[in-house]
Write a protein that holds these residues in place. Structure first.
Motif: not given
Length: 596
Positions: A8, A13, A16-17, A83, A347, A350, A357
């Motif tokens: 991950r 960024e 991603k959440w 995730v 964001r 994800d 994940k």
């Protein structure tokens, strides 16, 4: 070329959440947790102390505040666990939130028996005394519908305390299926043996090389065959728990318990199955077309997903897919499209598959925050359809949260699948309308047929499986791996016809379906799909009133029962027309494809 990440940390960024949208840090989460714990203990003071409108309002408002904070606490842990299902800290946050949920249920278990002990006239007096109770009025009177199904105060408290234990079968299956399962090995392009992942499987099962499909199929089912008895134990326990709760709560059947909340008559469920099986011929015809086009002497399960138009490989990057989706959804209006456009940079999504994940995709709308969309992106057509499906849910959450108070902002799963499927239908129309390459057009038409088969026919088959297994439990018949396999194999044959030659793995299909742990859920995919076909055709006619009616539907949350909300869009599922029209549309698609 699909982007793959080994961890991950490698994912940008922006894909991603941002968990800080929920809590800036773990300390803030802990503070809310302690606050909920304190307030939960205080809820007990209302037991036996509600005597007028003011005290009733005080209880309901405090309970809502506790529940909304619990939602944030739970979601924060759940999203982080999803995730990376191997993350022990995230899992501990989820476990602690679940324990807190049980405490809240226990502390408030007195309320429903108390409410239902009141005369309706007394409740109306309370609402007249305290105007702020108007906010809760609809829910309070909805509770009276459950009067025959609520137990005594003591029994409700016992069931609340058993909440975590009763959810154990589902939780155990989830851990097996997401965290512990190890698939067999497949041969990669360099000739090396590598462990299969779910992402790889979704690609390989569509590969034009039949040997690759067979190898992936065998490797994918390998752990399910090995774990069949353990999984059968979890599924059997889940079914029996559901039927026992239905019996304890005085429902005629588990099916009617499952439909009660949405106020859907069991005839809607049964008619869906009956109508589908009465019109199964075109699906069987599609099997014959598939066998012929693939040039096979025997059609097997691992041949059912490969595209029938060879040589068409549509690689679509995440960015390109997003832009295409925004264009395809233009019939829904500028506000819809411009709002969805903001989700990427904010964001809310994800995007990438990484080790550990959670598989699949979902949307989780969090009131007062925003929707959270989980994807496992593979930069292909399927991924684009998955995206637009989840964006349908996300925009439904967005509109409902913006236009409904907290109490009615959540929406029933029954209508949720409409919003997602309308988006998919709009996308396929958009792509077919603009594509001039005949091979790609055939490919897209084939894709739509396969989507129809998966979202409608397969879900109806699953719905019938659930109906039969619950009826077995209710009549005291045993439920084990052999029984589940016999039922599943019989249904698979009925729905897929005689063209499919069975491998041993086919009958174990039940063991890999997580939806079976949410009983009587999957039929809503089929009713949602049938409804969406109708709504999308109205939207594509550029009928302004149809667009307005649909957006109003998205804004409605749970302000009415699902069947009533759908009627506002022109869909009446109490009648056979929506299902019949969808089945006719499928027959047309098969005819079009056969002609090509």
């Amino acid at each position: 070329m699909t982007i793959t990440y080994k961890s991950r940390v490698e994912v940008p960024e922006k894909e991603k959440w941002n968990f800080e949208d929920l809590y800036k840090n773990l300390e803030d989460w802990e503070n809310d947790y302690l606050w909920i714990e304190k307030k939960t203990a205080e809820l007990k003071k209302f037991d036996g102390a509600i005597h007028n409108g003011e005290s009733l309002y005080d209880y309901l408002s405090e309970k809502e505040e506790v529940s909304s904070k619990l939602n944030l606490v739970y979601v924060y842990g759940m999203l982080q666990a999803d995730v990376d299902t191997r993350d022990a800290l995230a899992q501990s946050l989820v476990d602690r939130a679940k324990q807190l949920s049980v405490k809240i249920s226990a502390a408030s278990s007195f309320f429903m028996p108390f409410l239902l002990s009141l005369e309706e006239s007394t409740l109306r007096e309370y609402i007249e005394q305290e105007p702020r109770l108007k906010y809760f009025e609809q829910d309070l009177f909805e509770a009276f519908r459950y009067k025959a199904h609520v137990l005594t105060k003591e029994k409700e408290e016992i069931l609340s305390n058993l909440g975590e234990a009763l959810s154990a079968p589902s939780h155990t299956y989830s851990m097996l299926n997401n965290a512990d399962i190890k698939f067999g090995e497949v041969t990669n392009d360099e000739g090396m043996k590598v462990e299969l992942t779910r992402g790889m499987y979704s690609k390989l099962i569509e590969d034009e090389d039949r040997d690759k499909r067979r190898e992936a199929y065998k490797a994918y089912y390998q752990p399910y065959l090995q774990l069949k008895n353990s999984i059968a134990s979890t599924l059997s326990a889940n079914v029996k728990t559901n039927t026992t709760l239905a019996r304890l709560r005085n429902y005629p059947t588990a099916l009617e318990k499952g439909l009660f909340g949405d106020m859907v008559p069991k005839e809607v469920y049964e008619n869906l199955i009956t109508a589908t099986k009465a019109n199964i011929g075109p699906l069987h015809q599609y099997g014959s077309i598939r066998k012929k086009l693939l040039g096979l002497e025997e059609l097997r399960q691992y041949d059912l997903n490969v595209p029938l138009v060879p040589g068409v490989k549509l690689e679509i990057s995440y960015e390109e897919a997003y832009e295409t989706i925004l264009k395809a959804l233009a019939p829904l209006g500028e506000d819809y499209v411009n709002t969805l456009k903001t989700f990427k940079d904010a964001r809310y999504i994800d995007v990438r598959e990484t080790p550990g994940k959670r598989s699949g995709a979902y949307n989780l709308g969090v009131y007062g925050v925003h929707p959270f969309v989980l994807l496992n992106q593979h930069d292909d057509l399927d991924s684009m359809f998955t995206m637009i499906h989840e964006f349908g849910h996300a925009m439904h959450s967005w509109y409902s949260s913006k236009h409904q108070p907290r109490i009615s902002a959540g929406y029933s799963i029954f209508v949720a699948e409409v919003a997602s499927t309308v988006n998919e239908v709009l996308l396929i129309h958009y792509l077919l309308e603009r594509e001039t390459n005949q091979e790609i057009r055939k490919y897209l038409l084939n894709h739509f047929i396969d989507q129809f088969r998966g979202t409608f026919f397969t879900q109806v088959m699953f719905a019938e499986f659930e109906k039969i297994t619950h009826e077995y439990a209710e009549s005291g018949k045993p439920l084990n791996a052999n029984v589940f396999s016999e039922i599943y194999e019989s249904l698979f044959r009925q729905y897929n016809g005689d063209e499919v030659v069975f491998d041993e793995e086919v009958k174990y299909g039940w063991s890999r379906i997580p939806h079976f742990y949410r009983p009587f859920y999957v039929y809503k995919y089929a009713t949602g799909f049938a409804s969406a076909i109708h709504i999308a055709e109205q939207l594509l006619s550029r009928d302004e009133s149809a667009v307005n009616a649909y957006i109003e539907f998205l804004k409605s949350g749970s302000s009415d029962y699902p069947l009533e909300l759908l009627k506002k869009t022109g869909v009446d599922l109490s009648k056979p027309e929506p299902i019949d029209n969808a089945l006719k549309r499928f027959e047309q698609l098969i005819s079009e494809f056969a002609a090509l």
